[in-house]
Scaffold this motif. Structure first.
Motif, PDB file in Angstrom:
ATOM      1  N   ALA A 118       0.816  -1.218   0.000  1.00  0.00           N
ATOM      2  CA  ALA A 118       0.000   0.000   0.000  1.00  0.00           C
ATOM      3  C   ALA A 118       0.844   1.259   0.000  1.00  0.00           C
ATOM      4  N   ASN A 119       2.115   1.140   0.357  1.00  0.00           N
ATOM      5  CA  ASN A 119       2.944   2.335   0.514  1.00  0.00           C
ATOM      6  C   ASN A 119       4.414   1.993   0.331  1.00  0.00           C
ATOM      7  N   ALA A 120       5.192   3.030   0.154  1.00  0.00           N
ATOM      8  CA  ALA A 120       6.646   2.866   0.050  1.00  0.00           C
ATOM      9  C   ALA A 120       7.243   2.646   1.430  1.00  0.00           C
ATOM     10  N   THR A 121       8.366   1.975   1.452  1.00  0.00           N
ATOM     11  CA  THR A 121       9.216   2.011   2.630  1.00  0.00           C
ATOM     12  C   THR A 121      10.347   2.998   2.361  1.00  0.00           C
ATOM     13  N   GLU A 122      10.946   3.482   3.414  1.00  0.00           N
ATOM     14  CA  GLU A 122      11.950   4.541   3.284  1.00  0.00           C
ATOM     15  C   GLU A 122      13.105   4.074   2.388  1.00  0.00           C
ATOM     16  N   GLY A 123      13.359   4.855   1.337  1.00  0.00           N
ATOM     17  CA  GLY A 123      14.465   4.543   0.449  1.00  0.00           C
ATOM     18  C   GLY A 123      14.168   3.492  -0.599  1.00  0.00           C
ATOM     19  N   SER A 124      12.917   3.027  -0.693  1.00  0.00           N
ATOM     20  CA  SER A 124      12.588   1.991  -1.675  1.00  0.00           C
ATOM     21  C   SER A 124      12.215   2.627  -3.007  1.00  0.00           C
ATOM     22  N   GLY A 125      12.155   1.786  -4.040  1.00  0.00           N
ATOM     23  CA  GLY A 125      11.796   2.257  -5.367  1.00  0.00           C
ATOM     24  C   GLY A 125      10.323   2.085  -5.677  1.00  0.00           C
ATOM     25  N   TYR A 126       9.479   2.160  -4.685  1.00  0.00           N
ATOM     26  CA  TYR A 126       8.036   1.932  -4.828  1.00  0.00           C
ATOM     27  C   TYR A 126       7.401   2.901  -5.827  1.00  0.00           C
ATOM     28  N   GLU A 127       6.465   2.355  -6.626  1.00  0.00           N
ATOM     29  CA  GLU A 127       5.698   3.168  -7.570  1.00  0.00           C
ATOM     30  C   GLU A 127       4.214   3.010  -7.262  1.00  0.00           C
ATOM     31  N   SER A 128       3.566   4.096  -6.865  1.00  0.00           N
ATOM     32  CA  SER A 128       2.181   4.018  -6.393  1.00  0.00           C
ATOM     33  C   SER A 128       1.216   3.529  -7.469  1.00  0.00           C
ATOM     34  N   ALA A 129       1.579   3.701  -8.754  1.00  0.00           N
ATOM     35  CA  ALA A 129       0.707   3.229  -9.826  1.00  0.00           C
ATOM     36  C   ALA A 129       0.503   1.723  -9.784  1.00  0.00           C
ATOM     37  N   SER A 130       1.399   1.001  -9.100  1.00  0.00           N
ATOM     38  CA  SER A 130       1.258  -0.460  -9.016  1.00  0.00           C
ATOM     39  C   SER A 130      -0.027  -0.861  -8.301  1.00  0.00           C
ATOM     40  N   ARG A 131      -0.579   0.037  -7.483  1.00  0.00           N
ATOM     41  CA  ARG A 131      -1.772  -0.304  -6.701  1.00  0.00           C
ATOM     42  C   ARG A 131      -3.004  -0.528  -7.572  1.00  0.00           C
ATOM     43  N   MET A 132      -3.002  -0.020  -8.803  1.00  0.00           N
ATOM     44  CA  MET A 132      -4.181  -0.205  -9.657  1.00  0.00           C
ATOM     45  C   MET A 132      -4.423  -1.671 -10.002  1.00  0.00           C
ATOM     46  N   PHE A 133      -3.414  -2.509  -9.798  1.00  0.00           N
ATOM     47  CA  PHE A 133      -3.556  -3.930 -10.102  1.00  0.00           C
ATOM     48  C   PHE A 133      -3.908  -4.753  -8.868  1.00  0.00           C
ATOM     49  N   HIS A 134      -4.052  -4.124  -7.711  1.00  0.00           N
ATOM     50  CA  HIS A 134      -4.320  -4.835  -6.466  1.00  0.00           C
ATOM     51  C   HIS A 134      -5.828  -5.035  -6.263  1.00  0.00           C
ATOM     52  N   THR A 135      -6.180  -6.147  -5.647  1.00  0.00           N
ATOM     53  CA  THR A 135      -7.489  -6.239  -5.010  1.00  0.00           C
ATOM     54  C   THR A 135      -7.368  -5.911  -3.518  1.00  0.00           C
TER      55      THR A 135
END
Length: 335
Positions: A118-135
């Motif tokens: 649901a969210n990034a961790t500090e220093g990670s390469g998280y991309e919030s757009a990935s959430r559109m594929f989640h249930t």
């Protein structure tokens, strides 16, 4: 239960995701677990007896030749392979758009779940757009250890608690323990994982030389791997300063893994092969010079000592004391 894990790269991140498999099988012994991973890490994931099927993902190579018919054919084969199975639950523990898309393309049974961060961790390469594929999107702490991130996501999604240390699943005979390769010494050796992509994370060459000389006093040879021209030059400089050092040939991935697995002592900066040694619970000194220690430190075994922190480079004396202490402890256990 049929489970899909999407964690494609990099080396350290793939290794840090491995305890998720043991957690799942501990709670669901009959689960069938498949894993999508970059093709260069397929043999590494194959070391986990709990993974039924590995689906190679060649995006790093494909993106260089997307217009070639052969590349498009490989992508079609990947998609067909991905969709051969219908899963009860799929996990994207990397949190990138590319991994979200892969999870979104997998077949999920009616009522099944696609689960991610649901969210990034500090220093990670998280991309919030990935959430559109989640249930379902699972929140994790901002300061979440790299090993715990996947474990927490799976535990929250499937309703169990994490009550045991991480089990990387690499301590079995199936993992190839004891295999000797032609370039390995006949007896014990130390390995220095001195190379890393970011210059600020490196430990000084003079420090590596000083440490090698202390190990020479114990009669321990030191092997120096490398993965780039710059790293090869650094290895040669270290070897020039201490007679017990040997610069290795450039090793394929799984020979580099064997190098870590068979070492009597591994000393390394914050890089993938150091984390491989720690996952095998080899006597390992992890050196942090310019990255946060809390994020990847080996904290699951007394065989692992973590020194330094972001902006706090450890000195030679501290690293040598840790290394010699681990060797002494190993000798005591052998005796």
């Amino acid at each position: 239960m049929k489970i899909l894990i999407v964690r494609v790269s990099s080396l350290g991140d793939v290794v840090h995701n491995m305890p998720m498999v043991a957690d799942l099988l501990r709670r669901f012994p009959d689960a069938q677990i498949d894993w999508v991973v970059e093709e260069g890490y397929v043999d590494l994931v194959r070391m986990l007896p709990g993974v039924r099927r590995i689906i190679p993902f060649g995006l790093r190579r494909w993106r260089k030749s997307l217009l070639r018919p052969s590349t498009r054919a490989e992508i079609r084969t990947f998609l067909a392979t991905l969709r051969e199975e219908t899963y009860d639950i799929a996990f994207d523990t990397q949190g990138l758009l590319k991994t979200g898309i892969v999870m979104g393309l997998a077949r999920i049974r009616p009522g099944g779940q696609r689960v991610g961060l649901a969210n990034a961790t500090e220093g990670s390469g998280y991309e919030s757009a990935s959430r559109m594929f989640h249930t379902r999107s699972i929140p994790v702490p901002r300061r979440c250890h790299a090993v715990e991130r996947g474990r927490l996501v799976a535990a929250a999604a499937l309703g169990y608690t994490l009550d045991l240390p991480p089990d990387f699943g690499l301590g079995t005979p199936a993992a190839g323990a004891g295999q000797r390769l032609p370039w390995m010494p006949a007896g014990d050796y130390a390995v220095f994982f001195h190379g890393t992509a970011r210059a600020a994370k490196k430990w000084p060459i003079a420090s590596w030389i000083a440490l090698a000389r202390q190990l020479a006093g114990r009669g321990l040879p030191v092997l120096l791997p490398w993965g780039s021209a710059d790293e090869q030059q650094a290895a040669q400089a270290i070897a020039a300063g201490s007679a017990n050092c040997t610069v290795l040939p450039r090793l394929p991935m799984m020979e580099a893994v064997a190098l870590a697995r068979e070492a009597a002592l591994a000393v390394g900066v914050d890089t993938g092969l150091t984390h491989v040694a720690a996952a095998f619970e080899r006597p390992t000194v992890e050196i942090y010079c310019d990255s946060p220690r809390w994020k990847t430190e080996g904290n699951w075994s007394a065989n692992i000592i973590n020194l330094g922190d972001e902006g706090e480079m450890p000195g030679v004396d501290a690293v040598a004391q840790a290394a010699l202490g681990l060797l002494q402890g190993r000798a005591g256990r052998a005796g």
